[in-house]
Write an enzyme that holds these catalytic residues in place. Structure first.
Site, PDB file in Angstrom:
ATOM      1  CD  GLU A 127      -2.998  -1.111   2.219  1.00  0.00           C
ATOM      2  OE1 GLU A 127      -2.521  -1.492   3.306  1.00  0.00           O
ATOM      3  OE2 GLU A 127      -4.184  -0.767   2.082  1.00  0.00           O
ATOM      4  CD  GLU A 149      -3.498  -6.217   3.289  1.00  0.00           C
ATOM      5  OE1 GLU A 149      -3.521  -6.884   2.225  1.00  0.00           O
ATOM      6  OE2 GLU A 149      -2.835  -5.181   3.433  1.00  0.00           O
TER       7      GLU A 149
END
Ligand code: NAI
Length: 726
Positions: A127, A149
């Site tokens: 990210e 995730e």
């Protein structure tokens, strides 16, 4: 070159260096750790760096974001994520918003920003890279990128869902990146479209980054450009609307009703986020993510699949003081289903294997197993022809015991027959190297008796593989009374070399994983015997989170095999064996109905000629279902989980398994105990009310459903003193 200073003062972990070409390199380098993680310090230093970027924007023309570590950024602070509860929602949301704010300011700085991804960037680490206008990835060995995730029960909440959806569209984002959490090699990520360039040297990476910055002085994100549209359409577009209905249906198919909130939350974040502007999408993402992080399931999954798994793989039960040892020549005795697959995984790991059976033909048949798997890998482009030849070249198929000469490691996998195993071991021993480790892959026979057949019982050990060996990640390393610590260390090292997660178990009937699964399966059979509709049993199993229905599982394994295990268990436990209304069902299925399982084409289910499962055998309902029997559905689900967890607690109490981590990891990897629980012992910890709540529930189940729910004394003590398993 201008001053090489930290971004704000000497303490900032992000170093700031402006080159003569006015390109600023920001290097992430947490000098207090081996890797960069998104901990509190990182959050603070990133904030300070962003403020300086804005303040000193005129002193540079572009930014390269890179790392001084082997990996880029390792990802979020998993301890923080694991420990967060409902009371932390605001704190967690603020933390996510801080990253979002920083990344947003970076991408809107008005200067081109390139992420020079020099190594693995997963989850939060990726990210960081997504905030850049371009991602150039160095194809270093082992480098992985992606947003995994969801596999830990959370979602990419630092802008990951929102940005990936805007880069490649909702459908591709869901299927290829965020929905399944794929970890990708750089080339694959390039194909998927989440990185822009893959290079093979560090020099190239920086040269390309500089060139791109110089060529793109006005870089901005596509979603900040006027007229931007999400690829494939926004949530309200007809193109996307045609694809969307499949997603909830697939989700249902994938989860089968298991209580795992993350996959649905990822989908909701992607779709809802695609219906609004980017800043609103970020807010939606934060809300869903904070709720997942602060809910119980993500904590369980992070604990089991990250912390417990790491501890087990790093050798929590490997005796210290013995240098790591790699076998040079492994002899596999018996080229049947197990031996063939053990030879394959060993050769794939680069070790020479002699695969011996009673005839050359049988041995070659065993080697064919490797040929088939390797051919398939070549056909799919996952393996080169050359590597295929190398692996096959490492496997010598033979019927000649003299070929074993000099082997320093043996895995015996002949028929499950004590006398045969003893004679085979005695026959091969003279050909082995003086300190060869001798392992048996028995599924249940007592190691102690087998050890009597070898001259060095201290070098004798069990390696209980799970089928199919090339897919199942667990290996039970079985320690007999005479096994030396060094032998255990060597067996452990071998397990890691062939990429298995080893748990150490004591030589007791059926070891650990099969004992635990035995209780779960017995409950399912008991329900059938009590009159519960078999379809409800299958539903209860999958809704509890097990990968397949209990009856379907018995069909897969074959009831002739499970009956043997059941008989062995009965003999082992004698008077104390607890029968249930389901105890005789398997025998009836085999002896009276001749329906042993899938391999025979008939079991609890009917099967088509090609093996496809057609549906439950209709007569099963006539034989067992009693419509007057009404058992609460929650009881059905929890009986399966509670009975298995109680067995795990008994195994820990009696030393069959040595640590909580191994018990949790072993239950998930070995028998498909639901990952959302964090494993068979963590299920007890996280039960409503903790161990005391679990014990109260087990007592209530015992009162209604019998002594299989007897709570072991050690667990009762834990409940009384509020001591979770840790
Ligand atoms: P299998 O029947 O497929 O293979 C046994 C092989 O041993 C046959 O190819 C046979 O020709 C060979 N063999 C017999 N006598 C021999 C001798 N004197 N020298 C060399 N080879 C000889 O059996 P499978 O399923 O591979 O099982 C092997 C062992 O692994 C058994 O002890 C079993 O309990 C254990 N095991 C099996 C699991 C399973 O899922 N099938 C799981 C874990 C362990």
């Amino acid at each position: 070159m201008t001053a090489n200073t930290a971004a704000t003062g000497v303490d900032n972990m992000i170093t700031w260096e402006v080159g003569e070409d006015r390109i600023l390199t920001l290097t992430l380098d947490d000098r207090t750790q081996q890797t960069n993680t998104m901990n509190e310090r990182f959050a603070a230093d990133l904030g300070a760096t962003v403020a300086r970027l804005e303040a000193e924007k005129d002193s540079f023309d572009g930014v390269i974001l890179t790392s001084a570590k082997e990996s880029f950024v390792a990802g979020g602070d998993l301890v923080l994520l694991m420990e967060s509860g409902p009371e932390d929602v605001k704190k967690i949301a603020d933390g996510l918003d801080h990253y979002k704010d920083c990344f947003r300011r970076i991408e809107r700085l008005g200067r081109p920003v390139v992420a020079a991804v020099n190594g693995t960037a997963l989850g939060g680490g990726f990210e960081v890279a997504l905030a850049a206008h371009r991602r150039i990835v160095l194809d270093a060995p082992g480098t992985l990128v992606g947003l995994p995730e969801v596999t830990l029960g959370v979602l990419p909440g630092a802008g990951g869902v929102t940005r990936v959806v805007r880069m490649i569209g909702v459908v591709n984002a869901m299927l290829q990146v965020i929905g399944q959490g794929q970890r990708m090699k750089p080339q694959q990520a390039l194909q998927v479209g989440i990185v822009d360039e893959v290079v093979s040297t560090s020099e190239e990476m920086f040269a390309h980054a500089r060139a791109w910055i110089q060529a793109n002085p006005d870089a901005s994100q596509p979603w900040d450009k006027p007229g931007y549209r999400i690829p494939g359409g926004s949530a309200s577009s007809s193109a996307l609307a045609a694809n969307l209905p499949a997603f909830p249906a697939n989700l249902r198919k994938q989860l089968k009703g298991a209580p795992m909130p993350a996959p649905a939350a990822v989908l909701a974040t992607a779709v809802e986020g695609a219906a609004v502007d980017v800043d609103s999408a970020f807010r939606i993402e934060t809300r869903y993510c904070a709720n997942l992080i602060c809910g119980p399931v993500s904590g369980n999954m992070i604990k089991a699949l990250f912390f417990d798994m790491n501890k087990v793989n790093k050798g929590t039960s490997r005796p210290a003081g013995y240098p790591e040892r790699r076998p040079e020549k492994v002899a596999v005795l018996g080229a049947g289903m197990m031996g063939a697959a053990i030879a394959y995984v060993t050769a794939r790991a680069g070790v020479t294997v002699v695969l011996k059976d009673v005839s050359l033909e049988a041995a070659e048949r065993g080697k064919d197993y490797s040929r088939r798997l390797l051919d398939a890998a070549v056909a799919k482009g996952r393996l080169s022809e050359q590597l295929r030849e190398e692996v096959l070249g490492r496997i010598v198929a033979t019927d000649n015991v003299a070929e074993l000469k000099g082997s320093d490691f043996v895995v015996e996998a002949v028929f499950e027959d004590l006398e045969l195993k003893k004679s085979v071991l005695a026959e091969v021993e003279p050909y082995l190297s003086d300190d060869a480790l001798i392992a048996t892959n028995t599924s249940a026979l007592p190691l102690g008796e087998m050890a009597a057949a070898v001259s060095r019982p201290e070098d004798f050990i069990g390696l209980h593989f799970f089928s199919p060996v090339d897919k199942m990640p667990l290996l039970e390393v079985v320690v007999a009374d005479g096994t030396s610590a060094e032998s255990l260390a060597r067996a452990f090292d071998f397990a890691r070399i062939i990429n298995k997660t080893p748990i150490v178990v004591r030589d007791a009937y059926a070891f650990y994983a099969n004992r635990v699964i035995g209780q779960f399966v017995d409950q399912a059979l008991s329900m059938l015997g009590e009159g519960v509709h078999p379809a409800s049993i299958e539903q209860a199993t999958t809704q509890a989170g097990f990968p397949v229905g209990a009856l379907a599982l018995l069909d897969e394994v074959n009831m002739r095999t499970t009956i043997k295990i059941q008989e062995g268990m009965m003999a082992d436990q004698g008077e104390s064996y607890v029968t249930t209304p389901g105890t005789s069902i398997q025998r009836r299925m085999v002896e009276e109905f001749d329906r042993p399982g899938r391999a025979a084409g008939r079991g609890f289910y009917d099967y088509a000629d090609d093996g496809a499962r057609l549906g439950l055998w209709p007569q099963l309902v006539d034989e067992y279902h009693r419509s007057e029997v009404v058992i609460p559905f929650d009881d059905l689900k929890e009986r399966l989980l509670v009975a298995a967890s109680l067995e795990a607690a008994r195994c820990l109490e009696s030393g069959i398994i040595g640590t909580v981590e191994e018990a949790n990891v072993g239950s998930i990897l070995g028998i498909g105990f639901p990952a959302w629980t964090g494993g068979a012992l963590q299920y007890i910890n996280q039960y409503d009310g903790g161990p005391a709540g679990f014990v109260a529930r087990a007592d209530a189940l015992r009162a209604t459903y019998g002594d299989r729910f007897t709570v072991p004394a050690s667990l009762r003590d834990r409940a009384a003193s509020d001591q979770p398993y840790c």
